[in-house]
Write an enzyme that holds these catalytic residues in place. Structure first.
Site, PDB file in Angstrom:
ATOM      1  N   HIS A  18      88.664  -7.661 -14.278  1.00 47.66           N
ATOM      2  CA  HIS A  18      87.263  -7.431 -14.668  1.00 47.66           C
ATOM      3  C   HIS A  18      87.017  -6.056 -15.273  1.00 47.66           C
ATOM      4  CE1 HIS A  18      82.858  -7.857 -14.389  1.00 47.66           C
ATOM      5  NE2 HIS A  18      82.875  -6.599 -14.007  1.00 47.66           N
TER       6      HIS A  18
ATOM      7  N   GLU B 276      85.259  -9.745  -4.054  1.00 51.21           N
ATOM      8  CA  GLU B 276      84.740  -9.712  -5.420  1.00 51.21           C
ATOM      9  C   GLU B 276      84.703  -8.304  -6.015  1.00 51.21           C
ATOM     10  OE1 GLU B 276      81.630 -12.585  -6.524  1.00 51.21           O
ATOM     11  OE2 GLU B 276      81.314 -12.831  -4.371  1.00 51.21           O
TER      12      GLU B 276
ATOM     13  N   HIS C 247      84.601  -5.487  -8.696  1.00 49.95           N
ATOM     14  CA  HIS C 247      84.120  -5.405 -10.080  1.00 49.95           C
ATOM     15  C   HIS C 247      84.500  -4.061 -10.686  1.00 49.95           C
ATOM     16  CE1 HIS C 247      82.039  -9.228 -10.450  1.00 49.95           C
ATOM     17  NE2 HIS C 247      81.541  -9.043  -9.229  1.00 49.95           N
TER      18      HIS C 247
ATOM     19  N   GLU D 175      81.370  -6.662  -4.537  1.00 50.26           N
ATOM     20  CA  GLU D 175      80.064  -7.315  -4.594  1.00 50.26           C
ATOM     21  C   GLU D 175      79.566  -7.766  -3.226  1.00 50.26           C
ATOM     22  OE1 GLU D 175      77.792 -10.654  -7.362  1.00 50.26           O
ATOM     23  OE2 GLU D 175      79.844 -10.046  -7.823  1.00 50.26           O
TER      24      GLU D 175
END
Length: 324
Positions: free
Chosen positions: A227, A267, A269, A284
């Site tokens: 990401h 998650e 990022h 996240e």
């Protein structure tokens, strides 16, 4: 080298820490995309929260030339500025429903940002004046943006499988990627004069030189959905694997090493070099993770030979900072 990872819980699981950067005050500043806030954390110290419109969707955050933090409000279609004392200003982008996402300081003393839903690149001065530049294609979804070593701004075109460059005069050049469905997102300038980016759709790291030469490095897990990317202090590139729940590094010679994060499904990022010299990533689920490199002794080298490309952390700790 082996790493140790510390995870710091900062907010509820619905808050969504998304991107982060090191401010001029020696603190980490980060966006809370789901709850609509900006956070500030001094490593080893105090956590501060600044509430915005809960529905504004702050995404990428960057240091401006005025020593303030600038961020995009993806759902409110605004650019925000927060001073070190916490004072917030917000500037509406002229194009309605444009979906600003990436933002970075340029060599001209202004901030440059992407408009995902409008196929435009925007420029905002520190007093809030906005200029927009249309791209020579539609449906491209311009995403992250960074300043290159060539005095241009480089950005990813997620839906066009391309990398773009815009000069200070507004001239735009597009460079198609060799891999179809690469869907690039994160981008950062390396210490080698090139620009590096991640291909979330293809599971690769890419490198583009100022003349447009592109090299791609496949990751061990092509389904990991990388990401974001940032250079470390030694020229190594560090990146997040959103679906793989890992952070990884890529050395200039192309060696990839990945490290599992402590909490499953966290998650990851954004990722950035912190004021303490460690890498920090936004999770996240409501946390930040600190990734530090541990220097090996001769004894530890003998005990841990042949680690390969999958490097588990030698030390993992989790801490809750919400009540401090």
């Amino acid at each position: 080298m082996p790493v140790f990872i510390e995870e710091f819980t900062l907010a509820g699981s619905d808050s969504g820490p998304y991107a982060l950067t090191t401010g001029p005050d020696g603190a980490l500043w980060f966006t809370l995309v789901h709850s609509g806030g900006i956070g500030r954390l001094v490593p080893g110290g105090v956590l501060t929260h600044h509430q915005l419109d809960p529905d504004c969707g702050p995404t990428i955050i960057a240091v401006g030339p005025d020593d303030a933090l600038w961020f995009t409000e993806h759902r409110a279609h605004r650019i925000g500025r927060i001073a070190l004392d916490g004072k917030v200003e917000e500037f509406t982008v002229p194009t309605a429903e444009c979906g600003p996402f990436g933002i970075a300081a340029g060599p001209d003393g202004a901030l440059w940002f992407t408009e995902t839903a409008a196929d435009r690149i925007g420029r905002i001065t520190t007093d809030g004046r906005v200029t927009e530049f249309p791209l020579p294609a539609t449906g491209t979804y311009p995403s992250a943006i960074t300043a290159g070593a060539d005095d241009g701004m480089w950005f990813t075109l997620n839906q066009a499988d391309a990398i773009g460059r815009i000069g200070m005069d507004g001239a735009v050049t597009l460079h198609p990627l060799p891999t179809r469905s690469a869907a690039p997102v994160g981008i950062a300038a390396g210490h080698d004069g090139a620009v590096w980016f991640v291909e979330i759709g293809a599971g690769q790291i890419g490198r583009i030189t100022p003349d447009g030469g592109i090299t791609e490095f496949p990751l061990p897990d092509r389904t990991s959905r990388p990401h974001a990317i940032t250079p470390g202090s030694d020229g190594t590139l560090w990146f997040t694997e959103w679906a793989g729940n890992r952070v990884g590094s890529l050395t200039p010679d192309g060696t990839v090493t990945v490290h599992d994060l402590p909490t499953p499904g966290s998650e990851p990022h954004g990722i950035a070099l912190g004021p303490d010299g460690a890498l920090w990533t936004a999770l996240e689920i409501g946390a930040l993770a600190r990734v530090g490199v541990r220097v090996r002794t001769q004894r530890s080298n003998e005990a841990t030979n042949n680690e390969g490309t999958k490097g588990n952390a030698h030390e993992v700790r989790t801490r809750d900072l919400r009540d401090r």
